[in-house]
Design an enzyme around this catalytic site. Structure first.
Site, PDB file in Angstrom:
ATOM      1  N   GLU A  42       0.683  -1.027   0.436  1.00  0.00           N
ATOM      2  CA  GLU A  42      -0.080  -0.086  -0.207  1.00  0.00           C
ATOM      3  C   GLU A  42       0.725   1.592  -0.211  1.00  0.00           C
ATOM      4  OE1 GLU A  42      -2.962   0.073   3.210  1.00  0.00           O
ATOM      5  OE2 GLU A  42      -3.419   2.578   2.558  1.00  0.00           O
ATOM      6  N   ASN A  96      -4.670   5.116  -2.405  1.00  0.00           N
ATOM      7  CA  ASN A  96      -6.307   5.731  -1.416  1.00  0.00           C
ATOM      8  C   ASN A  96      -6.182   6.578  -2.049  1.00  0.00           C
ATOM      9  OD1 ASN A  96      -6.041   4.841   1.664  1.00  0.00           O
ATOM     10  ND2 ASN A  96      -3.362   4.711   1.351  1.00  0.00           N
ATOM     11  N   GLU A 131      -8.204   2.250  -2.828  1.00  0.00           N
ATOM     12  CA  GLU A 131      -8.804   2.037  -1.725  1.00  0.00           C
ATOM     13  C   GLU A 131      -9.722   4.004  -1.309  1.00  0.00           C
ATOM     14  OE1 GLU A 131      -6.161   1.420   1.071  1.00  0.00           O
ATOM     15  OE2 GLU A 131      -5.125  -0.416   0.803  1.00  0.00           O
ATOM     16  N   ASP A 134     -11.720   1.038   2.440  1.00  0.00           N
ATOM     17  CA  ASP A 134     -11.144   1.033   3.536  1.00  0.00           C
ATOM     18  C   ASP A 134     -11.440   1.812   4.463  1.00  0.00           C
ATOM     19  OD1 ASP A 134      -8.353   1.075   4.574  1.00  0.00           O
ATOM     20  OD2 ASP A 134      -7.732   3.427   3.212  1.00  0.00           O
ATOM     21  N   GLU A 144      -6.334  -4.467   8.696  1.00  0.00           N
ATOM     22  CA  GLU A 144      -4.986  -3.635   9.153  1.00  0.00           C
ATOM     23  C   GLU A 144      -4.451  -3.791  10.682  1.00  0.00           C
ATOM     24  OE1 GLU A 144      -5.574   0.373   6.884  1.00  0.00           O
ATOM     25  OE2 GLU A 144      -6.684   0.386   8.403  1.00  0.00           O
TER      26      GLU A 144
END
Ligand code: C2E
Ligand code: CA
Ligand code: CA
Length: 518
Positions: A299, A353, A385, A415, A472
């Site tokens: 990520e 993101n 995300e 997310d 996460e």
């Protein structure tokens, strides 16, 4: 000379001269009569000079009177034209409210409008309320500028119904200012609440009922500044604070707010420079397949090393969102990340993101596709995300953007699941490939039974909807063992590795391979 003769004054002179000539000729023709008249008065012998002087005097007098009348008319016309031009310059043509220039003038002479000679009101105070609409852009986008105009007119009418005549200003766009005098602190607060209540009532536009919110900041003369101008600046600072707390909030100016605003202005400047100079870069945090233990991707997380100290992305991403810098920053970081990912093994994916504000950008999907094309990263290796809050403001647009990503072969993950406003209904409506369970659940599930149940429910739900899950924030072995046991697909957390610069990624990939085969 020609111009003068053609002007009104010239024509009048010619007319007066003609009349004077006629008079003169008449006087000469009937001089007997005139002499008798003059003799009866002066008993002297009339001569031509006296006649000429009298006629010339009379003519000059008549001419002067005409000129004075004319000048008076001209001055009135000029005054009217000046007043009309002044009104246009100091009033907003849409709402007819006085504008910022009018406020500047009002600031110089506030007494005319704020003082009431009849009342004995003791020390004078004036409170400036800065009002900014929440969600106006959306109305404009949805209903067009005509719809937006109707809404602004209605809003200004409602504000004027609450405030004193001539003390409401439109500063442009969806910003209004109202000045009220001699309100007690309680009444100021009530006034702020009334403003919000009144503005946020639904407005009918054609056949549609629409609504906007209002944020209000206010400050008081003389407590928060020595001039109305200064107080207006302070009420703006308070407005900024109110806005940062969400929709339909109000806030009275406090000195600490000023410091916050100055700090933020500095951060904004620094951020702008850092983006221009490309000093913000993506770091990469490993994503691990919990079934096989293999590395399956990274990520990208933005990192800004500001004079040796890392600024939290949560902090600067928020500033980038507010200032509109987010698009440039996003494009810069995504391009860099796609180029970096090209150097990784092809089995590794890149998660990136997208902030809620970006979901309002109709061109988001095409921006992403353009970058994929430029960098050559296959779309199947990219995962976007999106947080739940990004789906709330404009669900239709969000659904369309997600659809565009899918059509291009890009994966989409939800997310921070469980922290925002999303509901199960939303999960069904939007097409996600993956759910990321927020780290706040992970850190607390061992001692919080409720969170453990939520995690179980989410995992069950994703299985039944055929969605993959990422957990996460895994930091401990116990957490890892639990999620592996629950059949969770992907893990992310300090237990596997923190976000690292590209220079360390290749080494990490090798180490992981080696550890796994061992
Ligand atoms: P996020 O998308 O939820 O990213 C995961 C965050 O959790 C990261 O924080 C990561 O460093 C942190 N994290 C990962 N594993 C652990 C762990 O085991 N323990 C703990 N305590 N934390 C862990 P980070 O990098 O500070 O980023 C914070 C947030 O900032 C991100 O949350 C994301 O919402 C936002 N952000 C970061 N980079 C970007 C970006 O490039 N674009 C956008 N729009 N937002 C970004
Ligand atoms: Ca994320
Ligand atoms: Ca997250």
């Amino acid at each position: 000379m020609k111009d003068f003769l053609e002007s009104k004054a010239g024509r009048q002179l010619a007319q007066v001269a003609a009349v004077a000539m006629l008079l003169l000729v008449g006087c000469i023709a009937y001089d007997d009569l005139l002499m008798r008249l003059v003799q009866s008065v002066s008993a002297g012998k009339a001569n031509l000079i006296i006649i000429v002087l009298i006629v010339a005097g009379l003519a000059s007098f008549a001419y002067s009177v005409l000129r004075i009348l004319d000048m008076r008319d001209e001055m009135m016309h000029r005054r009217k034209a000046f007043d009309a031009a002044d009104h246009i310059a100091t009033h907003d043509h849409l709402t007819k409210l006085p504008n910022r220039y009018a406020f500047d003038r009002f600031v110089l002479h506030p007494d005319e409008k704020l003082q009431d000679a009849d009342e004995d009101i003791g020390p004078q105070t004036a409170t400036v309320f800065s009002i900014d609409l929440d969600g106006f852009k959306k109305v404009n986008d949805l209903l067009g500028h005509q719809g937006g105009d109707i809404l602004l007119k209605e809003v200004s009418r409602r504000i004027c119904a609450l405030a004193e005549y001539e003390c409401v200003f439109r500063f442009g766009g969806d910003e209004f200012v109202a000045v009220a005098r001699n309100l007690s602190p309680e009444k100021e607060e009530l006034f702020a609440q009334l403003l919000i209540h009144s503005v946020s009532r639904p407005v009918r536009i054609g056949t549609l009922l629409t609504e906007v919110g209002a944020s209000v900041g206010y400050a008081r003369l003389p407590d928060h500044g020595s001039s109305l101008e200064e107080v207006c600046h302070r009420s703006d600072v308070a407005l900024y604070e109110a806005k940062s707390r969400g929709h339909n909030q109000y806030s009275l100016f406090q000195p600490e707010m000023q410091e916050k605003v100055s700090e933020r202005a500095k951060l904004e400047g620094d951020l702008r420079r850092a983006i221009d100079e490309g000093r913000i870069e993506p770091f990469y945090q490993p994503l691990i397949n919990l079934r096989t233990g293999e590395l399956c991707g990274f990520e990208a997380l933005a990192r800004w090393n500001k004079d040796g100290v890392f600024v939290s992305p949560q902090h600067f991403i928020a500033v980038a969102e507010e200032t509109g810098l987010i698009t440039t920053l996003f494009e810069q970081l995504l391009s860099k990340a796609c180029r970096d990912a090209q150097l990784w093994p092809v089995t590794l994916s890149l998660s990136f993101n997208v902030s809620p504000v970006q979901m309002e950008d109709r061109l988001l999907a095409s921006r992403v596709l353009h970058i994929l094309q430029q960098t050559g990263l296959p779309s199947s290796r990219l995962e976007i995300e999106i947080t739940e809050n990004a789906l709330v403001d404009d669900p239709d647009l969000a659904a369309a953007t997600i659809e565009q990503f899918h059509a291009a072969g890009i994966q989409v993950a939800l997310d921070d699941f469980g922290t925002g406003y999303s509901s199960l209904a939303q999960l069904a409506r939007f097409k996600f490939d993956k759910i990321k369970i927020d780290k706040s659940f992970v850190s607390s599930f061992t001692h919080n039974e409720k969170n453990a149940k939520i995690i179980d429910a989410v995992l069950g739900l994703s299985r039944s909807l055929n969605l993959k899950t990422t957990v996460e924030g895994i930091e401990e072995n116990a957490q890892l063992a639990y999620f592996m046991g629950q059949g969770c697909d992907i893990g992310q957390g300090y237990i596997f590795g923190k976000a690292m610069p590209q220079a360390e990624v290749v080494g990490f990939v090798e180490d992981r391979k080696r550890a796994l085969s061992a």
